[in-house]
Enzyme design. Structure first.
Site, PDB file in Angstrom:
ATOM      1  N   LYS A 159       0.778  -1.159  -0.069  1.00  0.00           N
ATOM      2  CA  LYS A 159       0.159  -0.054  -0.020  1.00  0.00           C
ATOM      3  C   LYS A 159       0.949   1.189   0.009  1.00  0.00           C
ATOM      4  CE  LYS A 159      -4.376  -1.907   2.257  1.00  0.00           C
ATOM      5  NZ  LYS A 159      -5.173  -1.547   3.353  1.00  0.00           N
ATOM      6  N   ALA A 194      -0.870   0.480  14.953  1.00  0.00           N
ATOM      7  CA  ALA A 194      -0.154   1.678  14.256  1.00  0.00           C
ATOM      8  C   ALA A 194       0.365   1.171  12.759  1.00  0.00           C
ATOM      9  CB  ALA A 194       1.049   2.016  14.892  1.00  0.00           C
ATOM     10  N   GLY A 195      -0.461   0.364  12.279  1.00  0.00           N
ATOM     11  CA  GLY A 195      -0.136  -0.198  10.701  1.00  0.00           C
ATOM     12  C   GLY A 195      -0.976   0.617   9.902  1.00  0.00           C
ATOM     13  N   ASP A 235     -10.218   3.070   2.213  1.00  0.00           N
ATOM     14  CA  ASP A 235     -10.322   2.546   3.439  1.00  0.00           C
ATOM     15  C   ASP A 235     -10.771   3.953   4.144  1.00  0.00           C
ATOM     16  OD1 ASP A 235      -9.445   0.019   3.013  1.00  0.00           O
ATOM     17  OD2 ASP A 235      -7.297   0.487   3.298  1.00  0.00           O
ATOM     18  N   ASN A 283       0.063   1.062  20.787  1.00  0.00           N
ATOM     19  CA  ASN A 283       0.668  -0.055  19.906  1.00  0.00           C
ATOM     20  C   ASN A 283       1.703  -1.017  20.659  1.00  0.00           C
ATOM     21  OD1 ASN A 283       0.646  -1.633  17.378  1.00  0.00           O
ATOM     22  ND2 ASN A 283       2.658  -0.253  16.800  1.00  0.00           N
ATOM     23  N   ARG A 284       1.756  -2.253  20.316  1.00  0.00           N
ATOM     24  CA  ARG A 284       2.885  -3.200  20.696  1.00  0.00           C
ATOM     25  C   ARG A 284       4.246  -2.513  20.712  1.00  0.00           C
ATOM     26  NH1 ARG A 284       3.179  -8.853  17.429  1.00  0.00           N
ATOM     27  NH2 ARG A 284       3.854  -7.526  15.951  1.00  0.00           N
ATOM     28  N   THR A 285       4.486  -1.894  19.348  1.00  0.00           N
ATOM     29  CA  THR A 285       5.867  -1.382  19.237  1.00  0.00           C
ATOM     30  C   THR A 285       5.614   0.161  19.319  1.00  0.00           C
ATOM     31  OG1 THR A 285       6.107  -3.031  17.604  1.00  0.00           O
ATOM     32  CG2 THR A 285       7.624  -1.258  17.575  1.00  0.00           C
ATOM     33  N   GLY A 287     -15.790  -4.589  11.438  1.00  0.00           N
ATOM     34  CA  GLY A 287     -14.899  -4.521  10.298  1.00  0.00           C
ATOM     35  C   GLY A 287     -15.453  -4.786   8.844  1.00  0.00           C
ATOM     36  N   TYR A 327     -12.726  -8.341   9.852  1.00  0.00           N
ATOM     37  CA  TYR A 327     -14.043  -8.761   9.234  1.00  0.00           C
ATOM     38  C   TYR A 327     -14.121 -10.047   9.227  1.00  0.00           C
ATOM     39  CZ  TYR A 327     -11.092  -9.068   4.852  1.00  0.00           C
ATOM     40  OH  TYR A 327     -10.251  -9.469   4.173  1.00  0.00           O
TER      41      TYR A 327
HETATM   42  P1  NAP Z   1      -0.496  -3.784   9.521  1.00  0.00           P
HETATM   43  O1  NAP Z   1      -0.045  -2.759   8.783  1.00  0.00           O
HETATM   44  O2  NAP Z   1       0.599  -5.021   9.327  1.00  0.00           O
HETATM   45  O3  NAP Z   1      -0.264  -3.421  10.899  1.00  0.00           O
HETATM   46  C1  NAP Z   1      -0.609  -4.315  11.892  1.00  0.00           C
HETATM   47  C2  NAP Z   1      -0.747  -3.935  13.509  1.00  0.00           C
HETATM   48  O4  NAP Z   1      -1.184  -4.668  14.489  1.00  0.00           O
HETATM   49  C3  NAP Z   1       0.551  -3.140  13.844  1.00  0.00           C
HETATM   50  O5  NAP Z   1       0.440  -1.988  14.627  1.00  0.00           O
HETATM   51  C4  NAP Z   1       1.075  -4.284  14.655  1.00  0.00           C
HETATM   52  O6  NAP Z   1       1.974  -3.857  15.748  1.00  0.00           O
HETATM   53  C5  NAP Z   1      -0.107  -4.982  15.496  1.00  0.00           C
HETATM   54  N1  NAP Z   1      -0.004  -6.263  15.671  1.00  0.00           N
HETATM   55  C6  NAP Z   1       0.265  -7.117  14.654  1.00  0.00           C
HETATM   56  N2  NAP Z   1       0.472  -8.390  15.161  1.00  0.00           N
HETATM   57  C7  NAP Z   1       0.221  -8.009  16.796  1.00  0.00           C
HETATM   58  C8  NAP Z   1       0.075  -8.875  18.075  1.00  0.00           C
HETATM   59  N3  NAP Z   1       0.119 -10.146  17.740  1.00  0.00           N
HETATM   60  N4  NAP Z   1      -0.008  -8.281  19.139  1.00  0.00           N
HETATM   61  C9  NAP Z   1      -0.167  -6.972  19.016  1.00  0.00           C
HETATM   62  N5  NAP Z   1      -0.353  -6.160  18.149  1.00  0.00           N
HETATM   63  C10 NAP Z   1      -0.062  -6.814  16.849  1.00  0.00           C
HETATM   64  O7  NAP Z   1      -1.923  -4.387   9.210  1.00  0.00           O
HETATM   65  P2  NAP Z   1      -3.015  -3.514   8.746  1.00  0.00           P
HETATM   66  O8  NAP Z   1      -3.228  -3.415   7.114  1.00  0.00           O
HETATM   67  O9  NAP Z   1      -3.158  -2.274   9.453  1.00  0.00           O
HETATM   68  O10 NAP Z   1      -4.117  -4.504   8.999  1.00  0.00           O
HETATM   69  C11 NAP Z   1      -4.752  -4.653  10.719  1.00  0.00           C
HETATM   70  C12 NAP Z   1      -5.845  -5.531  10.521  1.00  0.00           C
HETATM   71  O11 NAP Z   1      -6.974  -4.858   9.913  1.00  0.00           O
HETATM   72  C13 NAP Z   1      -5.982  -6.892   9.826  1.00  0.00           C
HETATM   73  O12 NAP Z   1      -6.592  -7.957  10.620  1.00  0.00           O
HETATM   74  C14 NAP Z   1      -6.605  -6.562   8.493  1.00  0.00           C
HETATM   75  O13 NAP Z   1      -7.341  -7.741   8.005  1.00  0.00           O
HETATM   76  C15 NAP Z   1      -7.592  -5.513   9.137  1.00  0.00           C
HETATM   77  N6  NAP Z   1      -8.150  -4.676   7.831  1.00  0.00           N
HETATM   78  C16 NAP Z   1      -9.413  -4.519   7.545  1.00  0.00           C
HETATM   79  C17 NAP Z   1      -9.797  -3.974   6.550  1.00  0.00           C
HETATM   80  C18 NAP Z   1     -11.290  -3.679   6.428  1.00  0.00           C
HETATM   81  O14 NAP Z   1     -11.788  -3.360   5.309  1.00  0.00           O
HETATM   82  N7  NAP Z   1     -11.989  -4.050   7.137  1.00  0.00           N
HETATM   83  C19 NAP Z   1      -9.032  -2.826   6.019  1.00  0.00           C
HETATM   84  C20 NAP Z   1      -7.742  -2.955   6.164  1.00  0.00           C
HETATM   85  C21 NAP Z   1      -7.161  -4.028   6.933  1.00  0.00           C
HETATM   86  P3  NAP Z   1       3.592  -3.778  15.494  1.00  0.00           P
HETATM   87  O15 NAP Z   1       3.659  -2.238  15.187  1.00  0.00           O
HETATM   88  O16 NAP Z   1       4.137  -3.870  16.900  1.00  0.00           O
HETATM   89  O17 NAP Z   1       4.097  -4.710  14.470  1.00  0.00           O
END
Ligand code: NAP
Length: 485
Positions: A283, A344-345, A319, A366-368, A451, A430
């Protein structure tokens, strides 16, 4: 358009029926795969009266066919086919019959074919193969299994270069990346595409049936890039919308590695792919290859939708608008509200952009922690540790981590003590629709937003950007239900 329907029939009667049906459906040419017949030596009379150019093919086992007999039997069959009016003969590019001076064979055109069931070679090798095939007969045909975006790029670029020779050729892909090469064959330089008579009757992987191919002549091609893509609901959502709205369109998966991002963007222009979704992990990295970034994406620093406007690629972010519509549909007003984002992703940044547009007070945990600080500084928010977050008493809580998602630990992303009556709690996950966080929040008297809502609204906006038409919420919700079955 030049469509050759490849007929897979058990006997001559069936082959004749399929040939007539292919003609009726608008085929320009019919390939009859005699190697797939129970008895290829049958009398050819039933085929004679069907007035359409015919190609005889005896594909060898080593190239994915069923032909095992010797060249003598092959030659005999070709002679009979030419006598029965076949206009073209397929000969594999390593066939010993290529040098044959047989007078009967010379009455038909020779299509010299090369098949690679393993993969697509680099451009220079592919060009060499095709040019060599071209000098051995009247028309060169190359069919290559395309395993990756890089291989697709090789095939397209090689095709474009070969077309500069001015000589006609056929170049197609097989396998997962096959369909796009068969739909957009002209853009590769190929003078012909091969189709099946109907779905389920394919003679090669990646083939499309003639009805779909014709419908797609002016159709919209969309898809998704990312890695991995197995989990995505998007293909079902968009296919449902194309079908329900009677728009000719397709949504294809392009599993893309990091180094292949510039290649798929190049292909988007070359093959006229009308729209793409971008998902993890591209992205952000995709931005530098696009022609224009809309404010929605600029704000978040991430693109989840690309629209191809006559070769100009526009990056946007649905989004953010998806989250906004999910809150609006739930009648949840976040204006000026104290809001906590967990994570924080990319999703967290989209949420923060929405909250900032609503003048909410933004807190991020956030974890980090350095990542939380980075996002907080981007959106004029504040980073808080998990302990601190418990005492925040936020009005809005949004989980943007995968905790609670299918395949991840079924855990709460935050201490449930933070949840209390009157709050709005959203989980961007979701799958499942009701996560452990949402179940816990509902039991504590919070309003919840799944979601699924964000997923649906971001897809509606993407579809509208690609086609100019807006699918209903119900059409997309039905697709989500299909995925959940
Ligand atoms: P991302 O950029 O990889 O970020 C993931 C985030 O989750 C980071 O802050 C990460 O922390 C944290 N994390 C990951 N594993 C963890 C754990 N075991 N314990 C605690 N924190 C953890 O991912 P993203 O794109 O933001 O997506 C995140 C979620 O949103 C996913 O489940 C995705 O399916 C969902 N999503 C949904 C939609 C929708 O349309 N509903 C759209 C986009 C995404 P660190 O910084 O410490 O790694």
């Amino acid at each position: 358009m030049t469509i050759c329907v490849s007929v897979n029939a058990a006997n001559i009667e069936e082959a004749a029926e399929a040939t007539a049906a292919a003609k009726e459906l608008g085929a320009d040419l019919v390939e009859i795969r005699f190697d797939l017949m129970e008895n290829p030596m049958e009398d050819l009379t039933p085929l004679k009266d069907i007035d359409i150019p015919k190609l005889i093919t005896l594909r060898s086992k080593s190239y994915g066919g069923e032909w095992e007999s010797d060249d003598k039997a092959r030659l005999q069959l070709y002679r009979r086919a030419v006598k029965a009016g076949f206009k073209l003969i397929d000969l594999e590019d390593d066939s010993s019959l290529l040098g044959s001076r047989d007078r009967d064979l010379r009455k038909a055109e020779l299509l010299v074919s090369h098949h690679d069931l393993e993969g697509t070679p680099p451009e220079s090798k592919l060009i060499e193969i095709m040019l060599q095939a071209g000098v051995k007969g009247d028309l060169a045909k190359g069919a290559f299994t395309v395993n990756t975006v890089e291989e697709l790029h090789n095939l397209v670029k090689a095709g474009n270069l070969i077309s500069m020779t001015g000589k006609k050729f056929v170049l197609l892909g097989m396998g997962e990346f096959g369909p796009i090469t068969r739909l957009r064959y002209r853009r590769i330089g190929s003078s012909m595409t091969f189709a099946s008579l109907e779905s389920g009757k394919e003679t090669a992987m990646g083939q499309i049936d003639i009805t779909t191919l014709k419908k797609m002549e002016k159709g919209v091609i969309t898809g998704i890039i990312g890695m991995p893509l197995g989990h995505s609901y998007s293909p079902t959502l968009h296919h449902n919308a194309f079908e329900a709205m009677d728009i000719s369109g397709m949504y294809l998966k392009f599993p893309t590695r990091e180094n292949e991002v510039p290649l798929i963007i190049d292909l988007m222009r070359d093959l006229n792919i009308n729209g793409l979704n971008v998902t993890i992990p591209h992205k952000e990295s995709v931005i530098e290859y696009l022609d224009k970034i809309e404010d929605s994406a600029e704000d978040v620093g991430a693109v989840n939708v690309i629209v191809n406007r006559k070769g100009r690629l526009i990056g946007m972010n649905t989004d953010v608008s998806g989250i906004a519509q999910a809150f609006k549909a739930a009648n949840a007003d976040v204006n000026g509200k104290r809001s906590l984002i967990i994570g924080a992703g990319g999703a967290a940044r989209a949420c923060a952009a929405f909250l900032r547009s609503e003048d909410a007070d933004i807190f991020i945990t956030n974890r980090t922690m350095p990542r939380a600080e980075e996002v907080a500084s981007m959106f004029s928010g504040q980073a808080v540790g998990a302990d601190e977050a418990i005492n925040l008493e936020p009005d809005v809580v949004i989980n943007c981590t995968p905790l609670g998602m299918k395949g991840f630990p079924s855990e709460l992303p935050i201490d449930p003590k933070i949840l209390r009556t009157g709050q709005v709690v959203m989980d961007v996950i979701y799958n499942p629709e009701l996560t452990p966080l949402l179940i816990e929040a509902e039991s504590r008297g919070c309003s919840i937003i799944s979601g699924k809502e964000m997923l649906i609204y971001q897809a509606i906006d993407a579809f509208e950007a690609w086609t100019g038409q807006r699918p209903s919420y119900e059409v997309m919700a039905e697709a989500v239900r299909k995925e959940q079955e």
